[in-house]
Scaffold this motif. Structure first.
Motif, PDB file in Angstrom:
ATOM      1  N   MET A   8      43.264  30.346  49.008  1.00 60.31           N
ATOM      2  CA  MET A   8      43.856  31.684  49.085  1.00 60.31           C
ATOM      3  C   MET A   8      45.195  31.762  48.360  1.00 60.31           C
ATOM      4  N   ARG A   9      45.540  30.728  47.595  1.00 55.69           N
ATOM      5  CA  ARG A   9      46.766  30.788  46.793  1.00 55.69           C
ATOM      6  C   ARG A   9      46.640  31.946  45.814  1.00 55.69           C
ATOM      7  N   PRO A  10      47.649  32.791  45.672  1.00 56.18           N
ATOM      8  CA  PRO A  10      47.483  34.035  44.899  1.00 56.18           C
ATOM      9  C   PRO A  10      46.931  33.845  43.488  1.00 56.18           C
ATOM     10  N   ASP A  11      47.437  32.850  42.726  1.00 58.81           N
ATOM     11  CA  ASP A  11      46.951  32.695  41.358  1.00 58.81           C
ATOM     12  C   ASP A  11      45.511  32.201  41.332  1.00 58.81           C
ATOM     13  N   ILE A  12      45.158  31.301  42.244  1.00 56.78           N
ATOM     14  CA  ILE A  12      43.788  30.790  42.300  1.00 56.78           C
ATOM     15  C   ILE A  12      42.832  31.879  42.770  1.00 56.78           C
ATOM     16  N   LEU A  13      43.224  32.642  43.790  1.00 55.43           N
ATOM     17  CA  LEU A  13      42.384  33.729  44.279  1.00 55.43           C
ATOM     18  C   LEU A  13      42.181  34.789  43.207  1.00 55.43           C
ATOM     19  N   MET A  14      43.233  35.130  42.497  1.00 53.10           N
ATOM     20  CA  MET A  14      43.146  36.127  41.429  1.00 53.10           C
ATOM     21  C   MET A  14      42.158  35.676  40.353  1.00 53.10           C
ATOM     22  N   PHE A  15      42.243  34.413  39.949  1.00 54.31           N
ATOM     23  CA  PHE A  15      41.358  33.907  38.908  1.00 54.31           C
ATOM     24  C   PHE A  15      39.926  33.788  39.431  1.00 54.31           C
ATOM     25  N   ARG A  16      39.748  33.408  40.695  1.00 53.88           N
ATOM     26  CA  ARG A  16      38.392  33.303  41.249  1.00 53.88           C
ATOM     27  C   ARG A  16      37.709  34.668  41.249  1.00 53.88           C
ATOM     28  N   ARG A  17      38.436  35.683  41.650  1.00 54.39           N
ATOM     29  CA  ARG A  17      37.827  37.017  41.667  1.00 54.39           C
ATOM     30  C   ARG A  17      37.451  37.477  40.255  1.00 54.39           C
ATOM     31  N   PHE A  18      38.294  37.128  39.290  1.00 56.42           N
ATOM     32  CA  PHE A  18      37.950  37.433  37.901  1.00 56.42           C
ATOM     33  C   PHE A  18      36.667  36.712  37.505  1.00 56.42           C
ATOM     34  N   MET A  19      36.545  35.420  37.838  1.00 55.31           N
ATOM     35  CA  MET A  19      35.367  34.642  37.464  1.00 55.31           C
ATOM     36  C   MET A  19      34.117  35.166  38.154  1.00 55.31           C
ATOM     37  N   GLU A  20      34.228  35.558  39.414  1.00 59.43           N
ATOM     38  CA  GLU A  20      33.064  36.090  40.123  1.00 59.43           C
ATOM     39  C   GLU A  20      32.582  37.380  39.470  1.00 59.43           C
ATOM     40  N   GLU A  21      33.509  38.216  39.050  1.00 55.55           N
ATOM     41  CA  GLU A  21      33.128  39.459  38.371  1.00 55.55           C
ATOM     42  C   GLU A  21      32.549  39.160  36.994  1.00 55.55           C
ATOM     43  N   LEU A  22      33.156  38.220  36.282  1.00 56.18           N
ATOM     44  CA  LEU A  22      32.689  37.859  34.945  1.00 56.18           C
ATOM     45  C   LEU A  22      31.270  37.312  34.973  1.00 56.18           C
ATOM     46  N   CYS A  23      30.918  36.580  36.020  1.00 55.78           N
ATOM     47  CA  CYS A  23      29.638  35.887  36.069  1.00 55.78           C
ATOM     48  C   CYS A  23      28.516  36.704  36.708  1.00 55.78           C
ATOM     49  N   LYS A  24      28.845  37.898  37.172  1.00 48.69           N
ATOM     50  CA  LYS A  24      27.796  38.735  37.738  1.00 48.69           C
ATOM     51  C   LYS A  24      26.709  38.994  36.711  1.00 48.69           C
ATOM     52  N   GLY A  25      25.465  38.830  37.122  1.00 48.64           N
ATOM     53  CA  GLY A  25      24.342  39.110  36.225  1.00 48.64           C
ATOM     54  C   GLY A  25      23.997  38.008  35.255  1.00 48.64           C
ATOM     55  N   LYS A  26      24.726  36.882  35.292  1.00 43.19           N
ATOM     56  CA  LYS A  26      24.447  35.799  34.354  1.00 43.19           C
ATOM     57  C   LYS A  26      23.481  34.756  34.917  1.00 43.19           C
ATOM     58  N   THR A  27      23.134  34.865  36.200  1.00 39.95           N
ATOM     59  CA  THR A  27      22.180  33.917  36.796  1.00 39.95           C
ATOM     60  C   THR A  27      20.803  34.122  36.192  1.00 39.95           C
ATOM     61  N   GLU A  28      20.103  33.011  35.945  1.00 39.74           N
ATOM     62  CA  GLU A  28      18.759  33.084  35.378  1.00 39.74           C
ATOM     63  C   GLU A  28      17.821  33.854  36.311  1.00 39.74           C
TER      64      GLU A  28
END
Length: 297
Positions: free
Chosen positions: A277-297
């Motif tokens: 829950m560290r702010p920079d890590i949480l911020m980047f994780r949320r970005f990655m989760e949004e970026l990877c939406k729809g990329k699963t085979e």
């Protein structure tokens, strides 16, 4: 009522599960349930109805969550703006596995950090790095890679992991390999094959050996390297095979034959649980989760 309770309620509604929300929040399920019970007691209505079949959001709960959504957006915006006022730039050290590149994520990641100049990022990309050890000893802040088998993970300094992209595990080989035309391969078909792995004692090496042990496979020969480019050159030249996701096939120009029975592998966002829950890590994780939406085979 406090902001943490509201945040917990939103996360539970997102995952439709107390246990899954607790796992992603890296808190115990009893602690999460206690906070929600306290919130519901204060509100004098239930947000969630619990049953053996799962949870259901009550009509009052739906209104609560609808009002909470913009509050959470504002809170996140506040956190990020306050974070940028820090007088020094925060260092973020990221270990990146090859799946980041084969799934075409790196350019977007680089652009993200161009927009967040308050974070100074360092990328670690060597295939032979033991990112689990580096996370635990503080050499890395997070990793974008796959977790090794559970047997190889120690319980202390527990890791938090978040699945980003699911792919089918394949046997990767030269396009001219005699097995390249098969529709699928069983592990027994790899008996006595020459395989590629990382340096002795590396996570890649340990993971391969654990996988072969679990399936009763004896390796006839190993080529070792701490660089993915060297490994792929050996594969393309027909010197042996490796296990990897289907996305490697097009990216590295090799053939991919899926395993039978099917086996999934994941690109995951991994960090120490205490840092999740560290702010920079949480911020980047949320970005990655949004970026990877729809990329699963």
């Amino acid at each position: 009522m406090n902001i943490t309770q509201v945040f917990y309620a939103v996360e539970i509604s997102k995952y439709r599960s107390f246990s899954e929300a607790a796992q992603h929040l890296f808190v115990s399920q009893p602690a999460l349930s206690q906070q929600i019970r306290a919130l519901e007691q204060e509100l004098e209505y239930e947000i969630f109805v619990r049953s053996p079949q799962g949870i259901r959001v009550t009509p009052e709960g739906k209104q609560f969550l609808a009002l909470a959504a913009p509050l959470m957006d504002s809170w996140e915006d506040f956190r990020q703006h306050i974070y940028t006022l820090t007088p020094h730039r925060r260092q973020l050290r990221i270990g990146m596995g090859s799946r980041v590149y084969s799934n075409g994520l790196f350019d977007d990641i680089a652009h993200f950090f161009e927009e967040h100049s308050e974070v100074e990022v360092t990328f670690f990309t060597e295939a032979g790095l033991d990112f689990v050890t580096m996370l635990k000893n503080g050499s890395l802040d997070l990793a974008l890679d796959r977790l090794p088998p559970e047997r190889l993970l120690e319980t202390e300094n527990a890791l938090a992991s978040y699945k980003l992209i699911r792919e089918q595990q394949c046997v990767l080989m030269a396009p001219t390999d005699r097995l390249a035309g098969r529709d699928s391969l069983r592990f027994v078909d790899l008996q006595d094959c020459t395989m590629m792995t990382g340096l002795q004692g590396s996570i890649e090496d340990k993971s391969l050996r654990e996988t072969c042990r679990a399936h009763g496979i004896t390796l006839s020969r190993l080529y070792r390297s701490d660089g993915i480019d060297t490994v792929i050159k050996l594969v393309r030249s027909g010197k042996g095979v490796i296990l990897g996701p289907r996305s490697f096939a097009d990216y590295y120009n090799v053939a991919a034959v899926p395993l039978d029975p099917p086996e999934d592998v994941y690109l995951e966002f991994i960090c120490l649980g205490k840092n999740a829950m560290r702010p920079d890590i949480l911020m980047f994780r949320r970005f990655m989760e949004e970026l990877c939406k729809g990329k699963t085979e």
